[in-house]
Write an enzyme that holds these catalytic residues in place. Structure first.
Site, mmCIF file in Angstrom:
data_model
loop_
_atom_site.group_PDB
_atom_site.id
_atom_site.type_symbol
_atom_site.label_atom_id
_atom_site.label_comp_id
_atom_site.label_asym_id
_atom_site.label_seq_id
_atom_site.Cartn_x
_atom_site.Cartn_y
_atom_site.Cartn_z
ATOM 1 N N LYS A 80 0.845 -1.197 0.000
ATOM 2 C CA LYS A 80 0.000 0.000 0.000
ATOM 3 C C LYS A 80 0.880 1.246 0.000
ATOM 4 O O LYS A 80 1.847 1.338 0.753
ATOM 5 C CB LYS A 80 -0.920 -0.016 1.222
ATOM 6 C CG LYS A 80 -1.961 1.106 1.223
ATOM 7 C CD LYS A 80 -2.897 0.978 2.417
ATOM 8 C CE LYS A 80 -3.949 2.082 2.442
ATOM 9 N NZ LYS A 80 -4.847 1.977 3.621
ATOM 10 N N SER A 155 -9.782 2.269 2.684
ATOM 11 C CA SER A 155 -8.940 3.018 1.768
ATOM 12 C C SER A 155 -7.975 2.145 0.979
ATOM 13 O O SER A 155 -7.365 2.586 0.016
ATOM 14 C CB SER A 155 -8.133 4.056 2.545
ATOM 15 O OG SER A 155 -7.230 3.419 3.444
ATOM 16 N N SER A 179 -9.880 -0.141 6.872
ATOM 17 C CA SER A 179 -9.295 -0.052 5.531
ATOM 18 C C SER A 179 -8.564 -1.309 5.066
ATOM 19 O O SER A 179 -8.147 -1.380 3.908
ATOM 20 C CB SER A 179 -8.347 1.147 5.446
ATOM 21 O OG SER A 179 -9.065 2.347 5.563
#
Length: 502
Positions: A80, A155, A179
């Protein structure tokens, strides 16, 4: 190549260790897959082809030299884009950090390197991790491989989508209010938020420092546990890092057993606003656990009804503080620095151009909540509610070993469906955000489909009892795969045909 792409990370590692495959072969296969499908999925913001192949070649060389390597050595991973990686673009999904090349590795990245895990590149995300659909990325949305017209969650939608599209067998996410777990639920993958402090936050671009937690994402329970063990453990560079030993998550994943466990169903997480198919899948899964020897009881956590309100005061307040560092003076984007404008004017222009609408919204909410005259009424009261939520968890865990709920109230919604309704977007995290407020460990596991879209099942454990999540998850995976005749992801639609016509 299909066999490589669909193989579990543990199987790939075993094949590499046995000399049946090289890490370079496995890495190249995944890079080719990214090149083939990511124009439609948009899971990645940056693919580090040269760096990944160099890492893979180093693993193969170490193997040939007889060096002892970790259980996931040579396996590729998607990272990420909120964790710093030395010399690799790191944007947190924001124009504010476009072109930023960190001079250091996050602790998690260092541990991945030490374990011989190959980092393929950086995945897309909502800007500074603010969002529930990956539509707030400054670089465009990610698409759910189950239906390219739908969100992969947020997210960390890029990491989850990379797994579901078979672009990577492992991924790293971060979880501030869901997330990791929420994208896992809507993509049919596994995602775990470790106990707060269980994984170092050093090198993590902070959103809300008392809520953020790095965690593993994978396509099965054992792979997630092995990755969890790699990244977890005390780090003196992180003042919030727990000094406790890492729970035996791998042993729990290998020998999942719920006989004698007391499992609490959270009364407040269900009912109005929940898709009937999601609730049915949840109840069916609870019955499955009961049939496997668990004792199921209903538990009430009344303060959870106020968790959303408290969370969306605490998070914006901490975000307002953390994002004040992006001042156009030290690093990142700088707009209007032509010698004719004051520092304040450059700062205003830079923040206006560099931050997206959702980031600006939360900064303003947070700044207001912290302002003189309103601090006690808003931020102070939210912290009191947080204490009540922690007490509800403590009382519940005096009665049960784990708590369970749906991970999300519905399956994946369509891209664009909620972008103009922030409250509807925020409500998508109703089931996940209480654990961030309390610091508990939690995970999401796939338990079925509704109209061809995955459904997730959330398991919550007390702090530093992360292994309980994997015990339950391993049982679910074993029993449900036997019912389904294989992994749920075997049913993900091919990325072709009508899905190309977005």
């Amino acid at each position: 190549m299909t066999e490589i792409l669909r193989a579990a990370a543990t199987d790939l590692a075993a094949a590499i260790a046995a000399g049946e495959l090289s890490s370079v072969e496995v890495t190249r296969a995944h890079l080719d897959r990214i090149a083939e499908v990511d124009d439609r999925v948009h899971a990645f913001l940056h693919v580090d082809t040269e760096g990944a192949l160099a890492q893979a070649a180093a693993v193969d060389a170490d193997r040939a030299a007889g060096k002892e390597l970790g259980p996931l050595a040579g396996v590729p991973l998607a990272l990420k884009d909120v964790l710093t990686q030395r010399g690799v673009p790191t944007t947190a999904g924001s124009k504010m950090l476009e072109g930023y090349l960190p001079p250091y590795d996050a602790t998690v990245v260092s541990r991945l390197r030490e374990a011989g895990i190959v980092i393929l590149g950086k995945t897309n995300m909502d800007e500074f991790a603010m969002g529930s659909s990956t539509e707030n990325s400054a670089y465009g949305p990610t698409h759910n491989p189950w239906d390219l017209d739908r969100t992969p969650g947020g997210s960390g939608g890029g990491s989850a989508a990379a797994l579901a599209a078979f672009e990577a067998p492992l991924a790293i996410g971060t979880d501030t209010g869901g997330s990791i777990r929420q994208p896992a639920a809507v993509t049919g993958t596994v995602g775990v938020k470790p106990t707060y402090g269980g994984v170092s936050r050093y090198g993590l671009i902070a959103l809300a420092s008392s809520l953020d937690q790095v965690g593993p994402c994978a396509r099965n329970v054992l792979d997630a546990a092995l990755l969890h063990r790699v990244i977890a453990g005390h780090d003196p560079r992180d003042s919030t890092s727990a000094a406790a030993a890492v729970p035996d998550v791998v042993g729990a994943a290998r020998h999942g057993d719920v006989r004698g466990m007391r499992i609490g169903v959270i009364r407040e997480l269900g009912g109005e606003g929940y898709l009937p198919a999601v609730e049915q899948a949840f109840h069916d899964t609870v019955e499955l656990l009961s049939a496997q020897g668990a004792e199921v009881v209903e538990v009430s956590c009344p303060s959870f009804d106020h968790a959303l309100s408290a969370y969306y005061l605490i998070l914006p307040a901490e975000a307002s503080s953390n994002l004040s560092r992006f001042d156009a003076m030290r690093y990142g984007l700088r707009v209007g620095d032509d010698g004719e404008h004051s520092a304040e004017q450059v700062m205003n222009a830079t923040r206006g151009a560099g931050f997206g609408a959702e980031v600006k919204r939360r900064i303003m909410i947070g700044t207001y909540a912290l302002s003189a005259g309103y601090y006690d009424a808003y931020y102070g009261t939210a912290q009191k509610v947080r204490t009540l939520i922690i007490r509800d968890f403590d009382a519940a865990f005096e009665q049960v070993d784990v708590l369970v709920s749906p991970t999300t109230p519905t399956t994946a919604f369509r891209l664009g469906e909620r972008v103009d309704d922030p409250l509807a977007m925020y409500k998508y995290d109703l089931c996940t955000l209480p654990t961030n407020l309390a610091g508990n460990a939690a995970g999401s596991f796939p338990v079925g489909l509704a109209d061809g879209l995955p459904i997730g099942f959330q398991v919550i454990a007390p702090p530093l009892a992360d292994e309980r999540i994997y015990r339950v998850g391993a049982v679910l995976e074993r029993e449900l795969r036997a019912q389904w005749g294989g992994p749920l992801l075997d049913r993900v639609p091919a990325l072709n045909g009508k899905q190309e016509q977005r």
